[in-house]
Design an enzyme around this catalytic site. Structure first.
Site, short mmCIF file in Angstrom:
data_model
loop_
_atom_site.label_atom_id
_atom_site.label_comp_id
_atom_site.label_asym_id
_atom_site.label_seq_id
_atom_site.Cartn_x
_atom_site.Cartn_y
_atom_site.Cartn_z
N SER A 176 -13.53 4.43 -8.62
CA SER A 176 -13.18 5.43 -9.64
C SER A 176 -12.37 4.80 -10.77
CB SER A 176 -12.40 6.59 -9.02
OG SER A 176 -11.21 6.14 -8.40
N GLU A 208 0.84 -1.20 0.00
CA GLU A 208 0.00 0.00 0.00
C GLU A 208 0.87 1.25 0.00
OE1 GLU A 208 -3.26 -0.06 -1.04
OE2 GLU A 208 -3.58 -1.45 0.62
N ASP A 217 -4.39 0.83 -9.15
CA ASP A 217 -5.84 0.63 -9.25
C ASP A 217 -6.28 0.39 -10.68
OD1 ASP A 217 -5.78 1.09 -6.56
OD2 ASP A 217 -6.74 3.05 -6.66
N LEU A 229 -12.08 0.53 -2.66
CA LEU A 229 -12.13 -0.62 -3.56
C LEU A 229 -12.02 -0.20 -5.03
CD1 LEU A 229 -14.97 -2.59 -1.76
CD2 LEU A 229 -12.48 -2.82 -1.45
N SER A 280 -25.27 8.35 -15.04
CA SER A 280 -25.07 7.29 -14.06
C SER A 280 -26.41 6.85 -13.50
CB SER A 280 -24.17 7.78 -12.91
OG SER A 280 -24.17 6.83 -11.86
N THR A 312 2.84 2.05 -2.18
CA THR A 312 4.12 1.69 -2.79
C THR A 312 4.17 1.98 -4.28
OG1 THR A 312 3.27 -0.57 -2.96
CG2 THR A 312 4.71 -0.09 -1.09
#
Length: 381
Positions: A126, A31, A170, A123, A65, A33
């Protein structure tokens, strides 16, 4: 899938050209990193952002959306500017901007989105929005871009358009993870290795504990950690903290004047080492041995990086005390989710203990679900 296409038809009055999906992710270990050129190990969730999309040739970008109340957002592709104040729409709009900035002729689109990735839960909701938009536009406009390149453009959208200085993890997880595996990613050269992660074969489960505490990485706390890591690298005479070996860490820490920066550096270098340990454990088949490394990582995130919160700490403490092999917060922190590695036979008791502990602390009931290593972004129709 048919519901998303039907909603597109009701909104725009014609059929979409296709439907695409991109998942959220949990990060097993590693994390903060990735923006230090280090190592991470995420896996894709079964929860996805889904987009029905069609091209336009008139320079108009229309976004809607199903999950956020409001009308269709209409923008001009030629007028897109970073930090345009488009709210949630900044994520897909930023992808269009990034594609056009990279020289790709994206002349417009109608997009209808829906997502089952919890927002604000750490999680990567985005990143899922960005990657599903990028994949759909790549396919429709027949752009010569790999999945890794789509991840890079999606990251650029979040960095330069939305204004969140996230690393590459991500978006790469959403784009490139494969079912049944964790993704070992070197954020410096972007080399990837899929490591089998068959928990049922070992009698284990990985639970996600969504605390319900919303986090917002754009509020400056994430950027402050990144700036602190960069300061540490400068003071130590290295380009990024990736270049600082774990063996050299004790001596390096003595060279740093700021206790805050010292903690950031200690976390990043030790978490890179934890990624290596987890990879070795998985390669040797010792999945059970991963648990204590997760808990060790949480202590570092809590004490050195200071990105945990009371709810995340409670989830980790209760999970471990009630029999889990290990647990830690996952994602950017300041709220969001924890992950819990637990024997399948003990999963029910650990889940019950977590819910009970939150109730006793007068906290909102956490949402618990299993993290099943799932496929990355793909076309559905």
């Amino acid at each position: 899938m048919s519901e998303v296409a039907a909603a597109f038809r009701a909104l725009y009055g014609y059929e979409p050209e296709g439907v695409w999906a991109a998942p959220g992710r949990v990060n097993l270990i590693g994390e903060y990193t990735d923006f230090n050129d280090g190592f991470v190990m995420p896996l894709a969730l079964p929860h996805t952002a889904v987009a029905a999309v069609a091209r336009r040739a008139d320079g108009v970008l229309r976004l809607h959306s199903a999950d956020i109340a409001g009308p269709v957002v209409e923008l001009r592709t030629e007028g897109l500017e970073p930090l345009s104040g488009a709210g949630w729409a900044a994520y897909p709009a930023g992808v269009v901007w990034a594609l056009r900035e990279a020289g790709h002729d994206v002349s417009g689109a109608d997009i209808h989105l829906t997502s089952t990735v919890p927002t604000g839960a750490g999680l990567s909701s985005s990143a899922a929005l960005e990657v599903v938009t990028a994949l759909a536009l790549r396919d429709l406009y027949e752009l010569p871009l790999s999945m890794a390149e789509l991840a890079g453009l999606s990251q650029r959208a979040e960095n330069a358009f939305v204004g969140v200085p996230c690393g590459i993890m991500d978006q790469t997880a959403s784009a490139c993870c494969t079912e049944g595996h964790v993704l070992h990613l070197d954020a410096r050269d972007l080399t990837r290795r899929q490591i089998p992660f068959d928990l049922p074969a070992h009698g284990l489960r990985l639970l996600v504990v969504d605390t319900g505490v919303q986090h917002a990485l754009g509020d400056g706390a994430y950027a402050e950690r990144r700036a602190g890591c960069e300061r540490g690298a400068r003071e130590l005479g290295v380009r990024t903290l990736r270049e600082l070996s774990y063996a050299r860490l004790p001596d390096a820490l003595r060279e740093l004047s700021s206790p805050t920066v010292r903690g950031y550096v200690r976390h990043v270098v030790s978490d890179n080492e934890r990624v290596a340990r987890v990879a070795a454990l998985l390669d040797s088949g010792d999945v059970w041995g991963v648990g204590p490394v997760l808990t060790e990582g949480h202590v570092s995130l809590r004490d050195d990086l200071r990105v945990s919160c009371a709810e995340l700490d409670l989830a980790v403490e209760v999970a471990v005390a009630s029999g889990a092999l290990g647990a830690r917060m996952t994602g950017g922190g300041f709220g969001g989710s924890a992950i819990v590695l637990v024997e399948e036979a003990a999963a029910g008791a650990v889940s019950k203990a977590l819910v009970s502990a939150f109730e006793k602390a007068a906290l909102a009931r956490p949402r618990l679900f299993e993290a099943t290593p799932s496929a990355g972004a793909r076309r559905l129709a």
